[in-house]
Design a protein around this motif. Structure first.
Motif, PDB file in Angstrom:
ATOM      1  N   UNK A  67       6.036  18.783 -12.573  1.00 45.20           N
ATOM      2  CA  UNK A  67       7.606  18.961 -13.355  1.00 45.20           C
ATOM      3  C   UNK A  67       7.172  18.934 -14.368  1.00 45.20           C
ATOM      4  N   UNK A  68       6.810  18.582 -15.262  1.00 43.84           N
ATOM      5  CA  UNK A  68       5.926  18.711 -16.449  1.00 43.84           C
ATOM      6  C   UNK A  68       5.245  20.112 -16.617  1.00 43.84           C
ATOM      7  N   UNK A  69       4.550  19.713 -16.609  1.00 42.42           N
ATOM      8  CA  UNK A  69       3.253  21.349 -16.527  1.00 42.42           C
ATOM      9  C   UNK A  69       4.430  22.264 -16.594  1.00 42.42           C
ATOM     10  N   UNK A  70       5.491  22.411 -15.198  1.00 42.68           N
ATOM     11  CA  UNK A  70       6.031  23.584 -15.280  1.00 42.68           C
ATOM     12  C   UNK A  70       7.271  23.683 -16.313  1.00 42.68           C
ATOM     13  N   UNK A  71       7.876  22.730 -16.660  1.00 45.88           N
ATOM     14  CA  UNK A  71       8.647  23.414 -17.392  1.00 45.88           C
ATOM     15  C   UNK A  71       8.118  23.186 -19.655  1.00 45.88           C
ATOM     16  N   UNK A  72       6.464  22.450 -19.259  1.00 46.36           N
ATOM     17  CA  UNK A  72       5.995  23.537 -20.511  1.00 46.36           C
ATOM     18  C   UNK A  72       5.204  24.845 -20.251  1.00 46.36           C
ATOM     19  N   UNK A  73       5.429  25.775 -19.158  1.00 39.09           N
ATOM     20  CA  UNK A  73       4.893  27.272 -19.086  1.00 39.09           C
ATOM     21  C   UNK A  73       6.287  27.647 -19.274  1.00 39.09           C
ATOM     22  N   UNK A  74       7.158  27.609 -18.330  1.00 37.25           N
ATOM     23  CA  UNK A  74       8.734  27.909 -18.656  1.00 37.25           C
ATOM     24  C   UNK A  74       9.075  27.984 -20.517  1.00 37.25           C
ATOM     25  N   UNK A  75       8.831  27.053 -21.487  1.00 39.61           N
ATOM     26  CA  UNK A  75       9.102  26.542 -22.463  1.00 39.61           C
ATOM     27  C   UNK A  75       7.558  27.926 -23.112  1.00 39.61           C
ATOM     28  N   UNK A  76       6.926  27.861 -22.950  1.00 35.38           N
ATOM     29  CA  UNK A  76       5.719  28.980 -23.804  1.00 35.38           C
ATOM     30  C   UNK A  76       6.016  30.140 -23.158  1.00 35.38           C
ATOM     31  N   UNK A  80       0.418  -1.121  -0.110  1.00 35.16           N
ATOM     32  CA  UNK A  80       0.024  -0.164   0.056  1.00 35.16           C
ATOM     33  C   UNK A  80       0.614   1.464   0.038  1.00 35.16           C
ATOM     34  N   UNK A  81       2.075   1.062   0.241  1.00 38.22           N
ATOM     35  CA  UNK A  81       2.955   2.288   1.119  1.00 38.22           C
ATOM     36  C   UNK A  81       3.616   2.142  -0.653  1.00 38.22           C
ATOM     37  N   UNK A  82       3.778   1.386  -0.649  1.00 39.02           N
ATOM     38  CA  UNK A  82       4.909   1.720  -2.588  1.00 39.02           C
ATOM     39  C   UNK A  82       3.815   1.988  -3.404  1.00 39.02           C
ATOM     40  N   UNK A  83       2.961   2.054  -3.272  1.00 35.38           N
ATOM     41  CA  UNK A  83       1.073   2.493  -5.232  1.00 35.38           C
ATOM     42  C   UNK A  83       1.192   3.829  -3.768  1.00 35.38           C
ATOM     43  N   UNK A  84       1.018   4.609  -2.690  1.00 35.43           N
ATOM     44  CA  UNK A  84       0.888   5.700  -2.618  1.00 35.43           C
ATOM     45  C   UNK A  84       2.135   6.500  -3.318  1.00 35.43           C
ATOM     46  N   UNK A  85       3.324   5.911  -2.058  1.00 32.59           N
ATOM     47  CA  UNK A  85       4.590   6.271  -3.322  1.00 32.59           C
ATOM     48  C   UNK A  85       4.618   7.007  -4.788  1.00 32.59           C
ATOM     49  N   UNK A  86       4.126   5.414  -5.500  1.00 32.74           N
ATOM     50  CA  UNK A  86       3.556   5.585  -6.890  1.00 32.74           C
ATOM     51  C   UNK A  86       2.801   7.022  -7.072  1.00 32.74           C
ATOM     52  N   UNK A  87       2.069   7.072  -6.898  1.00 36.59           N
ATOM     53  CA  UNK A  87       0.804   7.817  -6.924  1.00 36.59           C
ATOM     54  C   UNK A  87       1.448   9.102  -6.828  1.00 36.59           C
ATOM     55  N   UNK A  88       2.278   9.424  -5.607  1.00 40.57           N
ATOM     56  CA  UNK A  88       2.350  10.969  -5.321  1.00 40.57           C
ATOM     57  C   UNK A  88       3.841  11.298  -6.444  1.00 40.57           C
ATOM     58  N   UNK A  89       4.570  10.154  -7.209  1.00 43.41           N
ATOM     59  CA  UNK A  89       5.611  10.119  -7.181  1.00 43.41           C
ATOM     60  C   UNK A  89       4.888  10.774  -9.229  1.00 43.41           C
ATOM     61  N   UNK A  90       4.222  10.223  -8.752  1.00 43.00           N
ATOM     62  CA  UNK A  90       3.213  10.569 -10.346  1.00 43.00           C
ATOM     63  C   UNK A  90       2.906  12.025 -10.668  1.00 43.00           C
ATOM     64  N   UNK A  91       2.428  12.613  -9.211  1.00 42.91           N
ATOM     65  CA  UNK A  91       1.815  13.987  -9.500  1.00 42.91           C
ATOM     66  C   UNK A  91       3.289  14.336  -9.777  1.00 42.91           C
ATOM     67  N   UNK A 150       6.074  14.410 -11.631  1.00 39.53           N
ATOM     68  CA  UNK A 150       6.304  14.385 -12.259  1.00 39.53           C
ATOM     69  C   UNK A 150       5.393  15.038 -13.565  1.00 39.53           C
ATOM     70  N   UNK A 151       4.548  15.174 -13.357  1.00 38.65           N
ATOM     71  CA  UNK A 151       2.962  15.782 -13.730  1.00 38.65           C
ATOM     72  C   UNK A 151       3.140  17.253 -13.591  1.00 38.65           C
TER      73      UNK A 151
END
Length: 116
Positions: free
Chosen positions: A38-47, A22-33, A35-36
């Motif tokens: 970070x990618x959104x921030x990079x997209x805003x910076x690129x814009x 269960x802890x691993x699943x929670x960590x995976x979700x948090x890492x996904x958030x 990463x998302x």
């Protein structure tokens, strides 16, 4: 110990393994958030960077357009000024062309003290 309370070591072990999963699943979700985000921030910076580059390109084009004055705009030459107020053409002398300040100083033939 554990046998006396009716819980076997194997059952406890399985509970611990379930909690770990269960802890691993929670960590995976948090890492996904993360990463998302970070990618959104990079997209805003690129814009923003694209907007900055576009603005600089427009400024450069405006500067180049100013530097390419018509051939007849030369210090010491005579030309005409179209007066909207007087509704006529007035003879002028081109006194100074300053590309750095983006200014052209002209005086009127009819009144050399009048400047534009």
């Amino acid at each position: 110990g554990a046998e006396a309370t009716g819980v076997s070591l194997e059952a406890l072990y399985n509970q611990v393994l379930g909690s770990i999963e269960e802890y691993r699943n929670i960590c995976g979700v948090l890492q996904g958030y993360a990463i998302a985000e970070q990618e959104a921030g990079q997209a805003r910076e690129a814009e923003k960077e694209g907007e900055r580059a576009e603005r600089k390109e427009k400024e450069k084009a405006a500067e180049e357009a100013w530097m390419m004055l018509p051939g007849w705009v030369v210090e010491g030459k005579r030309a005409y000024w179209v007066s909207k107020v007087q509704k006529k053409w007035l003879r002028i002398h081109i006194k100074k062309v300053c590309k750095q300040r983006r200014q052209i100083l002209v005086t009127f033939e009819s009144d050399s003290k009048a400047r534009k």
